[in-house]
Design an enzyme around this catalytic site. Sequence first.
Site, mmCIF file in Angstrom:
data_model
loop_
_atom_site.group_PDB
_atom_site.id
_atom_site.type_symbol
_atom_site.label_atom_id
_atom_site.label_comp_id
_atom_site.label_asym_id
_atom_site.label_seq_id
_atom_site.Cartn_x
_atom_site.Cartn_y
_atom_site.Cartn_z
ATOM 1 N N ASP A 143 -1.671 -0.836 5.866
ATOM 2 C CA ASP A 143 -2.024 -0.377 7.212
ATOM 3 C C ASP A 143 -3.483 -0.631 7.562
ATOM 4 O OD1 ASP A 143 -2.769 1.542 5.255
ATOM 5 O OD2 ASP A 143 -2.935 3.092 6.801
ATOM 6 N N ASP A 171 0.856 -1.176 0.000
ATOM 7 C CA ASP A 171 0.000 0.000 0.000
ATOM 8 C C ASP A 171 0.903 1.240 0.000
ATOM 9 O OD1 ASP A 171 -2.377 1.533 0.263
ATOM 10 O OD2 ASP A 171 -2.048 1.637 2.436
ATOM 11 N N ASP A 182 -0.208 5.057 1.096
ATOM 12 C CA ASP A 182 -0.461 5.960 2.219
ATOM 13 C C ASP A 182 -0.590 5.171 3.521
ATOM 14 O OD1 ASP A 182 -0.646 7.519 0.003
ATOM 15 O OD2 ASP A 182 -2.737 8.125 0.296
#
Length: 375
Positions: free
Chosen positions: A128, A8, A10
Amino acid sequence: MTPILFVDRDGTLITEPADFQIDAYEKLRFVEGVIPAMLKLRDAGYQFVIVSNQDGLGSESYPQASFDGPNNLMLQIFASQGIVFREVLIDCSWPADNAPTRKPGVGLMVPYLQDRTIDWSRSAMVGDRITDIQFAQNLNIRGFQLRTEQFGGDWDWAGIAHELADAPRRAVVQRNTKETRIRVELDLDRVAEPHTATGLPFFDHMLEQIGKHGGFALDIRAEGDLHIDEHHTIEDTGLALGQALREALGDKRGIGRYGFDPVDSPWRVAGDTAQHGFTLPMDETIASAALDFSGRPYFVFDGDFKRERVGDMPTELVPHFFRSVCDASGLNLHLHVRGENDHHKVEGCFKALARALRQAIRREGTALPSTKGAL
């Protein structure tokens, strides 16, 4: 076969601001530890692919130009440190669109799912959010959720790199035929007392030498048609052991690859050209093994036995066992033995192989020990 680390963006590569949009240079901050961890994973053979949901990218509320500047700078900084991404995959849909290309959907993964050069068993996803873990589950790969204040998680980048790059080299092989049932379990990074049970006590004793003197955990269980003879049990055990070695070593990155005797070995016998491998004495016997995990199976045996069998093991099956190991593991092995006592000669062969294996499987770094780029 190449493992892929899907990541990922961000909150994973760069920290995520309160408004969840990195649309200005001053918002660009790298997640702690990401660069050294990715360098370690790069050296372990991983390629990197960014997979990111960017809600409404290209819309009035999130112009493409506002995204491109910080994103390009991020990629340039990574590249300056030696980290290059194979591809950057961005889904621009909104959550309400339920687009198949939006994580946890795998619509963007179709070309990768068709790529037979990817090692999916070692590939993984780092993100995240729980959607990143669901994405990993949909790909049937391992998922790591980074620890963040917003979404929880259990991992940091250093731990992920250690888990993937320094993962224990284990294998469990079950080989079942109409003649035998063989199970081999080994762990090349753990020392433990070997356990063997094949129905042939002398053969068990020889197999124990491989684990004991090879310095790794080894468990071998075999049930075979011993009412016929010993051939199938010994042969299939060699094949299963060879397969387990091959699986545990993976792409062989970082190993010594070769097992051999140093030039100044005190055990070399003057004038005997056979003594050119890892040389081991056992009373009047001297045995030598030189090996290469080249991926090209080849076996050379130089020795003879006076007795038809030692214990319950036919001596004609001693070289046959080693050939079976070579065939299944992709091992090139030269094995030489001289002596008078056949028990010592057989045991010397097994011990010499074990000590050469110990040298060859030892981790010495992260580089692939080949100029070809594959073993």
